[in-house]
Design a protein around this motif. Structure first.
Motif, PDB file in Angstrom:
ATOM      1  N   PHE A 539       0.720  -1.592  -0.266  1.00 50.37           N
ATOM      2  CA  PHE A 539      -0.397   0.112   0.021  1.00 50.37           C
ATOM      3  C   PHE A 539       0.686   1.307   0.122  1.00 50.37           C
ATOM      4  N   ALA A 540       2.173   1.049   0.055  1.00 49.84           N
ATOM      5  CA  ALA A 540       2.930   2.319  -0.259  1.00 49.84           C
ATOM      6  C   ALA A 540       2.722   3.724  -1.454  1.00 49.84           C
ATOM      7  N   GLN A 541       2.179   3.047  -2.678  1.00 49.63           N
ATOM      8  CA  GLN A 541       1.394   4.340  -2.895  1.00 49.63           C
ATOM      9  C   GLN A 541       0.858   4.846  -2.978  1.00 49.63           C
ATOM     10  N   TYR A 542       0.153   4.975  -1.340  1.00 49.36           N
ATOM     11  CA  TYR A 542      -0.547   5.709  -0.955  1.00 49.36           C
ATOM     12  C   TYR A 542      -0.127   6.483   0.156  1.00 49.36           C
ATOM     13  N   LEU A 543       1.137   6.085   0.217  1.00 47.83           N
ATOM     14  CA  LEU A 543       1.639   6.585   1.843  1.00 47.83           C
ATOM     15  C   LEU A 543       2.362   8.312   1.321  1.00 47.83           C
ATOM     16  N   PRO A 544       2.519   8.957   2.338  1.00 44.95           N
ATOM     17  CA  PRO A 544       4.271  10.529   2.378  1.00 44.95           C
ATOM     18  C   PRO A 544       5.239   9.980   2.137  1.00 44.95           C
ATOM     19  N   ASP A 545       6.201  10.699   2.104  1.00 42.95           N
ATOM     20  CA  ASP A 545       7.382  10.308   1.496  1.00 42.95           C
ATOM     21  C   ASP A 545       7.806  10.842   3.080  1.00 42.95           C
ATOM     22  N   MET A 546       8.572   9.510   4.174  1.00 41.65           N
ATOM     23  CA  MET A 546       8.607   9.372   5.166  1.00 41.65           C
ATOM     24  C   MET A 546       9.993   8.802   6.238  1.00 41.65           C
ATOM     25  N   ASP A 547      10.709   8.093   7.378  1.00 46.80           N
ATOM     26  CA  ASP A 547      11.186   7.681   7.746  1.00 46.80           C
ATOM     27  C   ASP A 547      10.646   6.590   8.971  1.00 46.80           C
ATOM     28  N   GLU A 584     -17.574  21.400  15.259  1.00 47.63           N
ATOM     29  CA  GLU A 584     -18.934  20.615  16.343  1.00 47.63           C
ATOM     30  C   GLU A 584     -20.227  21.211  16.318  1.00 47.63           C
ATOM     31  N   GLU A 585     -19.941  22.432  16.845  1.00 39.82           N
ATOM     32  CA  GLU A 585     -20.450  23.200  17.431  1.00 39.82           C
ATOM     33  C   GLU A 585     -21.963  23.280  15.890  1.00 39.82           C
ATOM     34  N   GLU A 586     -20.977  23.665  14.757  1.00 39.00           N
ATOM     35  CA  GLU A 586     -21.706  23.835  13.720  1.00 39.00           C
ATOM     36  C   GLU A 586     -22.729  22.934  12.545  1.00 39.00           C
ATOM     37  N   ASN A 587     -22.056  21.783  13.176  1.00 34.39           N
ATOM     38  CA  ASN A 587     -22.088  20.409  11.953  1.00 34.39           C
ATOM     39  C   ASN A 587     -21.448  19.558  13.192  1.00 34.39           C
ATOM     40  N   PRO A 588     -22.011  18.434  14.070  1.00 38.08           N
ATOM     41  CA  PRO A 588     -21.773  18.145  14.947  1.00 38.08           C
ATOM     42  C   PRO A 588     -21.193  16.842  14.124  1.00 38.08           C
ATOM     43  N   TRP A 589     -21.955  15.852  12.886  1.00 40.61           N
ATOM     44  CA  TRP A 589     -21.448  15.037  12.071  1.00 40.61           C
ATOM     45  C   TRP A 589     -20.849  14.774  10.839  1.00 40.61           C
ATOM     46  N   LYS A 590     -20.688  15.912  10.547  1.00 40.11           N
ATOM     47  CA  LYS A 590     -19.999  16.222   9.052  1.00 40.11           C
ATOM     48  C   LYS A 590     -19.141  16.664   9.500  1.00 40.11           C
ATOM     49  N   VAL A 591     -18.193  16.041   7.761  1.00 41.72           N
ATOM     50  CA  VAL A 591     -16.410  16.532   7.740  1.00 41.72           C
ATOM     51  C   VAL A 591     -16.244  17.860   7.774  1.00 41.72           C
ATOM     52  N   VAL A 592     -15.300  18.213   8.391  1.00 35.81           N
ATOM     53  CA  VAL A 592     -14.696  19.357   8.236  1.00 35.81           C
ATOM     54  C   VAL A 592     -14.229  20.077   7.091  1.00 35.81           C
ATOM     55  N   THR A 593     -14.768  20.873   6.595  1.00 39.84           N
ATOM     56  CA  THR A 593     -14.788  20.350   4.510  1.00 39.84           C
ATOM     57  C   THR A 593     -13.337  21.679   4.455  1.00 39.84           C
ATOM     58  N   ARG A 594     -13.041  22.613   5.133  1.00 42.30           N
ATOM     59  CA  ARG A 594     -11.975  23.653   5.411  1.00 42.30           C
ATOM     60  C   ARG A 594     -10.488  22.339   5.361  1.00 42.30           C
ATOM     61  N   SER A 595     -10.510  21.135   5.620  1.00 41.24           N
ATOM     62  CA  SER A 595      -9.188  20.734   5.828  1.00 41.24           C
ATOM     63  C   SER A 595      -8.500  20.517   4.320  1.00 41.24           C
ATOM     64  N   ALA A 596      -7.370  20.225   4.021  1.00 39.14           N
ATOM     65  CA  ALA A 596      -6.888  19.655   3.491  1.00 39.14           C
ATOM     66  C   ALA A 596      -6.902  18.148   2.844  1.00 39.14           C
ATOM     67  N   SER A 597      -6.931  18.047   2.015  1.00 37.98           N
ATOM     68  CA  SER A 597      -7.471  16.242   1.763  1.00 37.98           C
ATOM     69  C   SER A 597      -6.121  15.345   1.666  1.00 37.98           C
ATOM     70  N   LYS A 598      -4.724  16.799   0.929  1.00 37.61           N
ATOM     71  CA  LYS A 598      -3.974  15.106   0.815  1.00 37.61           C
ATOM     72  C   LYS A 598      -2.285  16.252   1.724  1.00 37.61           C
ATOM     73  N   PHE A 599      -1.347  15.258   1.891  1.00 39.05           N
ATOM     74  CA  PHE A 599      -0.425  15.696   3.290  1.00 39.05           C
ATOM     75  C   PHE A 599       0.718  16.897   2.357  1.00 39.05           C
TER      76      PHE A 599
END
Length: 985
Positions: A539-547, A584-599
């Motif tokens: 599954f390494a193709q989905y992982l970011p660079d790291m040691d 959570e106060e505004e949207n307790p069961w939804k994903v935080v849309t402002r987050s970046a989806s990639k590393f």
């Protein structure tokens, strides 16, 4: 009122009670020689100082009857005459006093050395034979003072036969000898009961004979020293002068000081001549000093009180008071703490012994009361006799509460609970049916957004038919403290610990979707990291660079002190949950849309190249040494037993240590059993704690990935390459078939090596593997093992009975042996192990499938056999402190049969599944009685089948990949400089 008598008696009773109930877990015993020197020196100084205070010693002292008053008679109807002045006894000459002085010093030094030798092999010692000092002391008192004395009381015309017997007994010359014999017998019986169940710590037969001989020699020395001290300090050796009495107290003080100096000088010479062997003399663990001060104060108060009472009431009465108090306190305390069927308490013997204590004390008190009518004699206050009778009554009531019978077999309940527990866990572990549900469930459980790439992980898990989608608490708990660290600090620590080869931690580099082993890894363990890299590359193709920093040793590496870890976890929790709380106060069961989806981009540039070797390290090498005191202990809460207690008596099973995770003799809570924090006795019961082969560890939080870890350690768990590469494999063949459970041999089987730890100075005696082999093959008739079987006196009930070792070996079929050769030992330990335990040839691993019951034990770390065992048609019996990535997935008593590392329940567990039918001597009795318990074949087959099905569903190589994939996604986010802003959406 004589306040000095009351105060001395109170202090003696209080000191005796506290010391007798706490000394078995006191840190003062951890360094016996240092403690002896310190206590003797301070006690001696206290006695010398006391000798200068005449007011403390002025009251009337104990007087012996004169030898020329042969017969004293009095009508029982007449009033008691006033005490008359007795002729002064002959005092000892200065030459005799000097001889007693020298003898006492030499005797104390020899006695303390004998105690040291017994302490080193305490598992071989007989229980509390010191109470047998009373009869010889009574004989001394009789010969020295009363052999010519007979008190004659006239009989009453209407007295009964009982009253006549009592009158003759209390007037007899042997009145104190009789009461001393009764009290000694009762005390010995109570001491044997209070010593409890013997542990499985190994005692060699030759060592047992030597220790028993030393105990009897020590008892004889105790007697002679006591007599010498009595002659030195008693008034009969010092005349009536208060100055002479004070001088005798001072002499006793000087004896103790000179004894302490002698021992100190001997140790100092040892340290100078052999620094390596004497370094222990100047080492002081943290909790030791507090314990030393506490017990020194108690011992000084108790001994000073005893010295005062010795002058007031004499040696015999002082010893009688002490023995009676000690016996009642340890007996009542033990029975109160262990009011369960296990450990079994013989209620009849306990009741009789406590009743005999009452008889002895009543007889002794009556004799002293009658004697006081003819002489100046100090009687003990009435409240003391009331207190003793209250103790006797309490003991009688508690002894009647003790029961060794059970209405049902505990394993029946444990299996029922385990089935429900597994069903509940499996249900909540995969609540989500879609990716969106999995995201919502993730946020609900872990109070943060999933990491980038979560959708790839979810699809990967679904494609692998993973039985677990939502429950990854092990990953969450392992990584939570690292949220308190800056990502750059984590990366820097990874570089530091992998750039020093001495650390034995090496890197796997993930770059551009591919995992590769860093060239610096040592050749002997390259296979291991190649296997890990092979797993990651699924599954390494989905992982970011790291040691990643991987521990190549079996042992755990990171043990952060409890207080520091709690701060890190608290800070990490706040940091990890910050991004969720605002949304959570505004949207307790939804994903935080402002987050970046990639590393983050350019992560490769944030990791320093690993290649140039450095010498700086945060690790310390404690291989071959005790690791419990500094590391396991410090990782526990301040109020835990591991922090407060030192269990030095390895010969006694610590039932209170096992009780929190046990149901009677059987392990109930597998998770709790891994924690050392409530189990201070584990310090001597596992090779990882006594003397690990490779133990380079740190108390600083560093990012180390390990295959397994002990409960209180902070390594990050990942699936082992050992299992992923099938280093041991479940692969039955026609030559080695895995038959149906019912068709297998009804035998408990184990083969293995002595790989748990390095044996130095006999530490192998406490290691689990060696203890199991000894328990199966080397028991003697003096080894009494508790076994839960059908009760012969109560139809349908079960009861615990102690059965001699040889009888157990006849009743059960076991094939448990060490194979090939003795490994990991030093000097004479290798030969001692081979001689005691024996060796057999190695076998083909596939031979295991011939047996129904397969024992699995820790080695230097986790056991690689458990998963193959679980996939078979046999039942794994598993004893382990090391925990692995899958531990939350398997349920004890439903997928496998758990065993405490103390091994106290092995035979009763085997009796449940295999059944037992035969006869043996029960509870030390003479005649053999039936031993019976039906085999629970259906239950055994059910556990074997449940374990096999679950292993093929949730513990496959695919499940290892799914777990590792999720772990590395989480780790990728943790090491990202923008981790607070990224997350899957």
């Amino acid at each position: 009122m004589d306040w000095s008598l009351h105060l001395s008696l109170c202090l003696l009773l209080l000191g005796t009670s506290i010391i007798s109930t706490t000394i078995d877990k006191a840190y003062i015993v951890q360094l016996p020689i240092q403690s002896t020197v310190f206590v003797l020196c301070l006690l001696g100084v206290a006695l010398i100082t006391l000798g200068r205070k005449s007011s403390y010693l002025r009251p009337q002292a104990y007087e012996s009857l004169p030898l020329d008053d042969r017969d004293l008679s009095q009508s029982s109807r007449s009033s008691s005459p006033a005490p008359r002045k007795l002729p002064e006894r002959h005092t000892l000459s200065n030459r005799q006093l000097r001889a007693l002085f020298m003898f006492t010093i030499v005797g104390l030094v020899v006695r303390l050395d004998i105690s040291r030798r017994i302490f080193q092999q305490v598992q071989c010692a007989q229980s509390n034979i010191e109470v047998l000092i009373l009869p010889p002391l009574a004989g001394y008192d009789f010969w020295r003072h009363k052999r010519w004395i007979k008190i004659v009381e006239e009989s009453e015309p209407d007295e009964s036969a009982y009253e006549a017997l009592v009158r003759r007994l209390r007037g007899s010359r042997f009145r104190y000898v009789v009461s001393a014999l009764i009290l000694s017998y009762a005390s010995l019986q109570i001491a044997l009961i209070a010593s409890g169940t013997r542990s499985t710590y190994i005692c060699l037969t030759a060592e047992a004979r030597m220790i028993h001989s030393l105990q009897w020699v020590g008892l004889a020395l105790d007697y002679l020293i006591f007599i010498a001290v009595n002659e030195l300090i008693g008034k009969h050796s010092c005349g009536d002068s208060n100055g002479r009495i004070n001088r005798s107290i001072s002499i006793l003080g000087w004896i103790l000081v000179i004894t302490a100096i002698t021992i100190f000088m001997a140790c100092l010479v040892t340290f100078i001549l052999k620094p390596d062997n004497g370094a222990w003399f100047i080492s002081f663990p943290k909790p030791y000093l507090a314990s030393l001060i506490k017990y020194t104060i108690m011992l000084i108060a108790t001994v000073l009180s005893a010295c005062h009472l010795l002058q007031r009431v004499g040696a015999l009465e002082l010893t009688t008071i002490t023995v009676a108090t000690y016996t009642l306190v340890i007996g009542i305390t033990y029975m109160w703490r262990n009011s369960y069927p296990f450990p079994s308490i013989p209620s009849g013997a306990a009741f009789l012994s406590i009743f005999l204590i009452m008889v002895a004390m009543t007889t002794f008190s009556a004799a002293r009361t009658v004697e006081s009518r003819y002489r100046n004699h100090v009687l003990l206050p009435s409240w003391f006799h009331t207190l003793i009778m209250f103790g006797v009554l309490s003991g009688l009531i508690i002894s009647l509460r003790a029961s060794k019978r059970a209405a049902y077999h505990p394993i029946d309940l444990l299996i029922f609970q385990a089935k429900a527990q597994h069903e509940d866990w499996a249900k909540q572990a995969s609540v989500s049916q879609t990716l969106e549900e999995a995201i919502i469930e993730y946020r609900r459980r872990y109070r943060k957004n999933p990491p980038p790439g979560f959708d790839d992980w979810y699809n990967f898990a679904i494609s692998r038919s993973s039985a677990v989608i939502d429950d990854y608490d092990q990953i969450h708990n392992d990584l939570l403290p690292f949220w308190a660290m800056n990502p750059s600090d984590i990366r820097e620590l990874t570089w530091q610990i992998t750039s020093n080869p001495w650390n034995e931690i090496f890197a796997i580099n993930i770059r551009n979707g591919k995992a590769e082993v860093n060239p610096s890894v040592i050749p002997t363990h390259r296979w291991m990291l190649l296997g890990v890299a092979s797993m990651i590359n699924q599954f390494a193709q989905y992982l970011p660079d790291m040691d990643l920093a991987f521990n190549i040793n079996d042992e755990s590496r990171v043990a952060v002190p409890y207080e520091e870890l709690q701060q890190l976890r608290s800070k990490g929790k706040k940091a990890a949950e910050t991004s969720v709380e605002e949304e959570e106060e505004e949207n307790p069961w939804k994903v935080v849309t402002r987050s970046a989806s990639k590393f983050s981009q350019g992560r490769n540039q944030t990791w320093k190249p690993i290649g140039q070797e450095i010498t700086d390290t945060v690790f310390s090498d404690h291989s071959f040494h005790d690791t419990f005191s500094k590391y396991a202990r410090e990782s526990c809460p301040p109020n835990s037993r591991a922090r407060k207690e030192y269990r030095w008596d390895v010969g006694q099973l610590c039932t209170t240590c096992a009780h929190p995770h046990s149901l009677g003799q059987f392990l109930q809570n597998w998770t709790l059993a891994a924690s050392p924090c409530h189990q201070p006795d584990l310090a001597s019961l596992h090779g990882f704690f006594t003397s690990p082969a490779a133990f380079k560890t740190t108390q600083k939080l560093v990012p180390v990935f390990s295959q397994s870890k002990v409960g209180s350690y902070n390594d990050i768990l990942y699936p082992s390459a050992w299992n992923y590469l099938d280093k041991v494999k479940y692969a039955p063949t026609d030559a080695h078939p895995d038959r149906a459970y019912f068709d297998k041999q009804n035998t408990l089987f184990w083969r293995g090596a002595t790989s748990e730890g390095v044996s130095i100075d006999g530490t192998w005696r406490g290691m689990v593997r060696q203890r199991l082999v000894h328990l199966a093959n080397n028991l003697t008739s003096s080894d009494l093992i508790p076994l839960l079987i059908l009760s012969s006196s109560h139809h349908g009930k079960l009861s615990y009975h102690s059965i001699p070792g040889p009888a157990l070996q006849r009743l059960f079929s076991t094939d448990i042996h060490l194979a090939d050769h003795i490994a990991r030992c030093r000097a004479t330990d290798c030969q001692a192990e081979a001689s005691e335990l024996g060796l057999v040839p190695a076998i083909d691993f596939q031979d295991h499938w011939n047996y129904r019951y397969l024992f699995d034990l820790d080695g230097a770390g986790f056991s690689g056999r458990f998963l193959p065992f679980l996939r078979s048609n046999s039942i794994p019996f598993k004893s382990a402190l090391f925990r692995e990535w899958y531990d939350a997935r398997v349920t004890a008593w439903w997928h496998f049969v758990p065993q405490d590392v103390r091994l106290q329940g092995v035979h009763s567990t085997l009796a449940y599944f295999a059944g037992v039918e035969g006869s043996a001597r029960l509870d030390g009795g003479g005649a053999e009685r039936d031993v019976s318990l039906g085999a629970h074949v259906k239950e055994g087959e059910m556990i074997a089948e449940a374990g096999r099905e679950w292993a093929n569903k949730a513990l496959r190589k695919e499940d290892m990949e799914v777990y590792f994939f999720r772990l590395l996604l989480e780790w990728g986010r943790l090491t990202d400089d923008l981790r607070d802003q990224i997350g899957f959406h």
